[in-house]
Design an enzyme around this catalytic site. Structure first.
Site, short mmCIF file in Angstrom:
data_model
loop_
_atom_site.label_atom_id
_atom_site.label_comp_id
_atom_site.label_asym_id
_atom_site.label_seq_id
_atom_site.Cartn_x
_atom_site.Cartn_y
_atom_site.Cartn_z
N THR A 145 0.82 -1.22 0.00
CA THR A 145 0.00 0.00 0.00
C THR A 145 0.85 1.26 0.00
O THR A 145 0.43 2.31 -0.49
CB THR A 145 -0.97 0.03 1.20
OG1 THR A 145 -0.23 0.18 2.43
CG2 THR A 145 -1.81 -1.23 1.26
N PRO A 149 -0.97 7.21 0.92
CA PRO A 149 -1.01 5.79 0.50
C PRO A 149 -2.45 5.30 0.50
O PRO A 149 -3.13 5.38 1.51
CB PRO A 149 -0.19 5.08 1.56
CG PRO A 149 -0.36 5.90 2.78
CD PRO A 149 -0.57 7.33 2.34
N LEU A 150 -2.92 4.80 -0.62
CA LEU A 150 -4.31 4.30 -0.67
C LEU A 150 -4.33 2.84 -0.23
O LEU A 150 -4.43 1.91 -1.03
CB LEU A 150 -4.89 4.49 -2.08
CG LEU A 150 -5.38 5.91 -2.38
CD1 LEU A 150 -6.12 5.97 -3.70
CD2 LEU A 150 -6.25 6.46 -1.26
N HIS A 151 -4.26 2.66 1.09
CA HIS A 151 -4.19 1.32 1.67
C HIS A 151 -5.41 0.46 1.25
O HIS A 151 -5.27 -0.54 0.58
CB HIS A 151 -4.21 1.40 3.20
CG HIS A 151 -3.15 2.27 3.81
ND1 HIS A 151 -1.81 1.97 3.80
CD2 HIS A 151 -3.26 3.44 4.48
CE1 HIS A 151 -1.15 2.92 4.43
NE2 HIS A 151 -1.99 3.81 4.86
N ASP A 152 -6.58 0.85 1.69
CA ASP A 152 -7.76 -0.03 1.60
C ASP A 152 -8.24 -0.30 0.17
O ASP A 152 -8.68 -1.42 -0.12
CB ASP A 152 -8.90 0.54 2.44
CG ASP A 152 -8.56 0.52 3.93
OD1 ASP A 152 -9.18 1.29 4.69
OD2 ASP A 152 -7.69 -0.26 4.34
#
Ligand code: RIB
Ligand code: CA
Length: 313
Positions: A196, A241-244
């Site tokens: 991520t 950060p586009l984790h999901d």
């Protein structure tokens, strides 16, 4: 091919919001059976509010949203307002939701859905602490074998920790719940910080969200503008950060991701490393592999998919 039936378990959270929007913008690949909320980034009252705001932003007030656990299995709740703001969805100006919250408890919804849908037809997509999932497995062990796959955001190996030096937030908040899920035997796909942190909303990518020229693109641009502060200061990152959304993007285009099928255990006793995902990336033990642990992403492909889908809403 029929769309994959999923339940999103979430603690919105700006990045959760983007993951939900991507799922709702992709009906050919994903059928969202329901959204179950858990305490995490912010307390439960706010995660249930935020999940409904996101559904209405997507034009989907029909989606069933459920309230789940308001605290971890055995520990006090740890929240992350320092990252997500006091509402958990800071950035855009968003009004309170109109759509109702479902009466039924989230855990009951998860159990009943897994019992009523055909065995192996439902994927769980947890993108917050794993309390609801673990509670469902504890209350109804018979449903564990009915789960097709769990595609979750959590943990880290090379990136180690973001809430402590050793642990990622979702796992650290409820390590006992994580241990129950990682030990369940359900096929796991894990999106750790290792991947991520390669999905960064650079200025150009944020501009592409704004260029969509719809209310969703504007809201996502404002969410990620707000959300990036923490990572810029901590890591010197060039964006949020586009984790999901890595989880829902994986359901749509798995070829954007690569990883290893390895053993991952959860630290539940040491205070120093509580919630650490002990990932046997180099296969130095004889512990049985239990997770596809993702390490890499085609970031440009990810953002073009995301931007194209958000433009549909
Ligand atoms: O560590 C990142 C994870 O914690 C994401 O799911 C974010 O939304 C927070 O829940
Ligand atoms: Ca989350």
């Amino acid at each position: 091919m029929a769309p994959r039936k999923i339940i999103i378990d979430t603690d919105p959270g700006q990045d959760d919001a983007v993951a939900i929007l991507l799922a709702l913008a992709s009906p050919e690949e994903i059928e969202v059976l329901g959204i179950t909320c858990v305490a995490g980034n912010v307390p439960l009252a706010l995660t249930t509010r935020n999940a409904r705001i996101v559904c209405e932003l997507a034009g989907r007030p029909d989606i069933k949203v459920f309230a789940g656990s308001d605290r971890p299995l055995k520990r006090d709740l740890i929240t992350a307002e320092h990252v997500h703001g006091k509402t958990g969805l800071d950035g855009p100006v968003l009004s309170d939701p109109i759509m109702p919250l479902q009466e039924k408890h989230a855990v009951d919804f998860i159990i009943e859905t897994l019992r009523s849908e055909p065995k192996g037809s439902v994927t769980l997509v947890p993108i917050g602490p794993l309390t609801n999932i673990a509670t469902a497995f504890e209350q109804a062990p018979d449903v564990v074998g009915n789960v097709a796959e769990i595609v979750l955001m959590g943990g880290a190996y090379f990136q180690v920790g973001n809430i402590t030096p050793a642990a990622e937030f979702n796992i650290h908040v409820d390590p006992e719940a994580a241990a129950r899920v990682f030990g369940s035997g359900v096929p796991l796909v894990v999106m750790p910080l290792d991947v991520t942190h390669k999905a960064l909303v650079t200025r150009a990518r944020n501009d592409a969200f704004r260029a969509i020229k719809n209310r969703v693109g504007e809201a996502v641009a404002e969410m990620t503008d707000f959300f990036e502060r923490f990572d810029r200061e901590k890591y010197g990152s060039e964006g949020a950060p586009l984790h999901d959304p890595c989880t829902t993007a994986y359901l749509i285009r798995p070829e954007l991701f690569s990883g290893r099928h390895i053993n991952v255990e959860i630290e539940t006793t040491s205070d120093l490393t509580l919630g650490m995902t002990v990932a046997d990336w180099w296969r130095v033990t004889d512990r049985a592999p239990n997770a596809l642990f993702i390490g890499d992403i085609d970031a440009d492909g990810f953002f073009s998919l995301l931007t194209e889908r958000l433009a549909r809403l």
